[in-house]
Design a protein around this motif. Structure first.
Motif, PDB file in Angstrom:
ATOM      1  N   ILE A 140       0.878  -1.166   0.000  1.00 50.84           N
ATOM      2  CA  ILE A 140       0.000   0.000   0.000  1.00 50.84           C
ATOM      3  C   ILE A 140       0.915   1.215   0.000  1.00 50.84           C
ATOM      4  CG2 ILE A 140      -1.817   1.259   1.206  1.00 50.84           C
ATOM      5  CD1 ILE A 140      -2.698  -1.392   2.459  1.00 50.84           C
ATOM      6  N   ILE A 141       0.860   1.994  -1.069  1.00 46.12           N
ATOM      7  CA  ILE A 141       1.819   3.081  -1.259  1.00 46.12           C
ATOM      8  C   ILE A 141       1.479   4.253  -0.352  1.00 46.12           C
ATOM      9  CG2 ILE A 141       2.847   4.654  -2.938  1.00 46.12           C
ATOM     10  CD1 ILE A 141       2.083   2.572  -5.106  1.00 46.12           C
ATOM     11  N   ASP A 142       2.417   4.600   0.509  1.00 47.04           N
ATOM     12  CA  ASP A 142       2.240   5.676   1.488  1.00 47.04           C
ATOM     13  C   ASP A 142       3.035   6.887   1.029  1.00 47.04           C
ATOM     14  OD1 ASP A 142       1.998   7.337   3.639  1.00 47.04           O
ATOM     15  OD2 ASP A 142       3.048   6.043   5.066  1.00 47.04           O
ATOM     16  N   TYR A 143       2.318   7.879   0.516  1.00 47.46           N
ATOM     17  CA  TYR A 143       2.963   9.109   0.074  1.00 47.46           C
ATOM     18  C   TYR A 143       2.351  10.332   0.763  1.00 47.46           C
ATOM     19  CZ  TYR A 143      -1.112   9.369  -3.024  1.00 47.46           C
ATOM     20  OH  TYR A 143      -2.395   9.410  -3.522  1.00 47.46           O
ATOM     21  N   GLY A 144       1.675  10.073   1.887  1.00 47.59           N
ATOM     22  CA  GLY A 144       1.151  11.150   2.713  1.00 47.59           C
ATOM     23  C   GLY A 144      -0.229  11.638   2.362  1.00 47.59           C
ATOM     24  N   MET A 145      -0.908  10.993   1.393  1.00 48.48           N
ATOM     25  CA  MET A 145      -2.231  11.478   0.975  1.00 48.48           C
ATOM     26  C   MET A 145      -3.228  10.352   0.740  1.00 48.48           C
ATOM     27  SD  MET A 145      -1.336  14.661  -1.566  1.00 48.48           S
ATOM     28  CE  MET A 145      -3.077  15.047  -1.748  1.00 48.48           C
ATOM     29  N   LEU A 168       8.903  -2.311  -5.465  1.00 49.89           N
ATOM     30  CA  LEU A 168       9.237  -3.259  -6.525  1.00 49.89           C
ATOM     31  C   LEU A 168       9.373  -4.688  -6.014  1.00 49.89           C
ATOM     32  CD1 LEU A 168      11.757  -1.029  -8.521  1.00 49.89           C
ATOM     33  CD2 LEU A 168       9.384  -1.568  -9.114  1.00 49.89           C
ATOM     34  N   ALA A 169       9.522  -4.857  -4.702  1.00 50.65           N
ATOM     35  CA  ALA A 169       9.617  -6.196  -4.121  1.00 50.65           C
ATOM     36  C   ALA A 169       8.248  -6.827  -3.858  1.00 50.65           C
ATOM     37  CB  ALA A 169      10.406  -6.138  -2.809  1.00 50.65           C
ATOM     38  N   ALA A 170       7.173  -6.049  -3.979  1.00 51.31           N
ATOM     39  CA  ALA A 170       5.830  -6.537  -3.657  1.00 51.31           C
ATOM     40  C   ALA A 170       5.237  -7.348  -4.803  1.00 51.31           C
ATOM     41  CB  ALA A 170       4.917  -5.361  -3.328  1.00 51.31           C
ATOM     42  N   ASP A 171       4.206  -8.150  -4.473  1.00 52.27           N
ATOM     43  CA  ASP A 171       3.512  -8.967  -5.468  1.00 52.27           C
ATOM     44  C   ASP A 171       2.376  -8.221  -6.143  1.00 52.27           C
ATOM     45  OD1 ASP A 171       5.067 -11.282  -4.672  1.00 52.27           O
ATOM     46  OD2 ASP A 171       3.813 -11.308  -2.871  1.00 52.27           O
ATOM     47  N   GLY A 172       1.866  -7.203  -5.473  1.00 51.76           N
ATOM     48  CA  GLY A 172       0.801  -6.360  -5.987  1.00 51.76           C
ATOM     49  C   GLY A 172       0.853  -5.054  -5.231  1.00 51.76           C
ATOM     50  N   ALA A 173       0.212  -4.009  -5.776  1.00 51.24           N
ATOM     51  CA  ALA A 173       0.300  -2.708  -5.123  1.00 51.24           C
ATOM     52  C   ALA A 173      -1.020  -1.953  -5.235  1.00 51.24           C
ATOM     53  CB  ALA A 173       1.427  -1.875  -5.719  1.00 51.24           C
ATOM     54  N   ILE A 174      -1.301  -1.167  -4.197  1.00 50.54           N
ATOM     55  CA  ILE A 174      -2.477  -0.306  -4.175  1.00 50.54           C
ATOM     56  C   ILE A 174      -2.014   1.127  -3.977  1.00 50.54           C
ATOM     57  CG2 ILE A 174      -4.606   0.288  -2.955  1.00 50.54           C
ATOM     58  CD1 ILE A 174      -4.877  -2.655  -2.183  1.00 50.54           C
ATOM     59  N   LEU A 175      -2.506   2.023  -4.837  1.00 55.37           N
ATOM     60  CA  LEU A 175      -2.222   3.454  -4.731  1.00 55.37           C
ATOM     61  C   LEU A 175      -3.505   4.149  -4.282  1.00 55.37           C
ATOM     62  CD1 LEU A 175      -0.275   5.867  -5.254  1.00 55.37           C
ATOM     63  CD2 LEU A 175      -1.199   5.933  -7.592  1.00 55.37           C
ATOM     64  N   PRO A 176      -3.655   4.409  -2.973  1.00 54.80           N
ATOM     65  CA  PRO A 176      -4.846   5.116  -2.496  1.00 54.80           C
ATOM     66  C   PRO A 176      -4.662   6.616  -2.714  1.00 54.80           C
ATOM     67  CG  PRO A 176      -3.448   4.564  -0.647  1.00 54.80           C
ATOM     68  CD  PRO A 176      -2.739   4.065  -1.885  1.00 54.80           C
ATOM     69  N   GLY A 177      -5.667   7.396  -2.383  1.00 49.27           N
ATOM     70  CA  GLY A 177      -5.495   8.832  -2.534  1.00 49.27           C
ATOM     71  C   GLY A 177      -6.690   9.629  -2.068  1.00 49.27           C
ATOM     72  N   VAL A 178      -6.426  10.673  -1.289  1.00 49.57           N
ATOM     73  CA  VAL A 178      -7.442  11.626  -0.851  1.00 49.57           C
ATOM     74  C   VAL A 178      -6.800  13.006  -0.908  1.00 49.57           C
ATOM     75  CG1 VAL A 178      -8.923  12.393   1.030  1.00 49.57           C
ATOM     76  CG2 VAL A 178      -8.538   9.947   0.678  1.00 49.57           C
ATOM     77  N   GLY A 179      -7.413  13.949  -1.641  1.00 50.44           N
ATOM     78  CA  GLY A 179      -6.850  15.285  -1.712  1.00 50.44           C
ATOM     79  C   GLY A 179      -6.706  15.760  -3.140  1.00 50.44           C
ATOM     80  N   SER A 222      -4.395  16.254 -15.229  1.00 52.01           N
ATOM     81  CA  SER A 222      -5.562  16.750 -14.505  1.00 52.01           C
ATOM     82  C   SER A 222      -5.610  18.264 -14.595  1.00 52.01           C
ATOM     83  CB  SER A 222      -5.497  16.324 -13.032  1.00 52.01           C
ATOM     84  OG  SER A 222      -6.529  16.950 -12.274  1.00 52.01           O
ATOM     85  N   THR A 223      -6.815  18.812 -14.564  1.00 53.61           N
ATOM     86  CA  THR A 223      -7.009  20.260 -14.564  1.00 53.61           C
ATOM     87  C   THR A 223      -7.355  20.777 -13.169  1.00 53.61           C
ATOM     88  OG1 THR A 223      -9.363  20.050 -15.126  1.00 53.61           O
ATOM     89  CG2 THR A 223      -7.796  20.225 -16.963  1.00 53.61           C
ATOM     90  N   GLU A 224      -7.133  19.970 -12.138  1.00 52.99           N
ATOM     91  CA  GLU A 224      -7.481  20.376 -10.777  1.00 52.99           C
ATOM     92  C   GLU A 224      -6.499  21.439 -10.277  1.00 52.99           C
ATOM     93  OE1 GLU A 224      -8.457  18.442  -6.388  1.00 52.99           O
ATOM     94  OE2 GLU A 224      -7.707  17.159  -7.994  1.00 52.99           O
TER      95      GLU A 224
END
Length: 207
Positions: free
Chosen positions: A4-9, A36-47, A89-91
């Protein structure tokens, strides 16, 4: 192991608890080596899109996410995380995305409630293992921006919903998937979609 990718958001707690309920191991990652060592990845996001991309660049994760996708391992973007997988994105200005899928992110415009918040029904547009044993039920959305797929490549649309217009709900190509809604907050339908994604991660591990 699912990263689970943790980039602060990202809403890490709800996503991780959903993966835990499904009986899978996960780890929070914030470096290229861990991802890159993981078998699968999730990129969540809020913001906001621009802030998210800035954080990913600071952690040197943008190119790493591209490398992960190129490896063939399953990758899932959730909510803002789905939008980040696309070209731009145009946000709050023009921002470049990760660029794994063709399309841009635009703001809803109309005389109706924004953000789009609530339960809407999915309509599947194609067959895919991610839909195995999933009904076209209701899932939970919270967003003010939506994906506009590239006119020349609408094949990335896997499922849509209706909110005064066609709204891409599930997108993807090959091993890359995106869900505009929050599957971890979407009851039986959302949890089954997550379960199917984790099943793809298991298959990647056994290869």
């Amino acid at each position: 192991m699912i990263a689970i990718i943790d980039y602060g958001m990202g809403n890490l707690h709800s996503v991780s608890k959903a993966i835990e309920r499904l009986g899978h191991e996960y780890t929070f990652v914030s470096t290229a080596e861990e991802l890159l060592a993981a078998d699968g990845a999730i990129l969540p996001g809020v913001g906001a899109f621009g802030d998210a991309m800035e954080n990913l660049h600071k952690l040197n994760l943008v190119e790493s996410i591209r490398q992960f996708a190129a490896s063939g391992k399953p990758l899932l973007g959730i909510c803002l995380g789905m939008q980040l997988l696309f070209e731009s994105s145009t946000e709050h200005g023009e921002h470049e995305g990760i660029g794994l899928l063709p399309g841009t992110v635009l703001r809803f415009e109309g005389d109706y409630k924004i953000p789009h918040m609530g339960w809407n029904k999915l309509e599947f547009l194609q067959e895919n293992p991610i839909f195995s044993d999933v009904e076209e039920g209701y899932v939970y959305f919270v967003h003010s921006y939506f994906l506009q797929p590239a006119e020349t490549n609408r094949s990335v649309l896997m499922a849509t919903t209706d909110y005064y217009q066609e709204v891409p709900a599930i997108t993807g190509r090959d091993n890359v998937y995106g869900m505009q809604f929050h599957p971890e907050k979407s009851g039986t339908v959302g949890m089954k979609l997550l379960e199917n994604f984790t099943g793809l991660c298991e298959k990647a591990y056994t290869k």
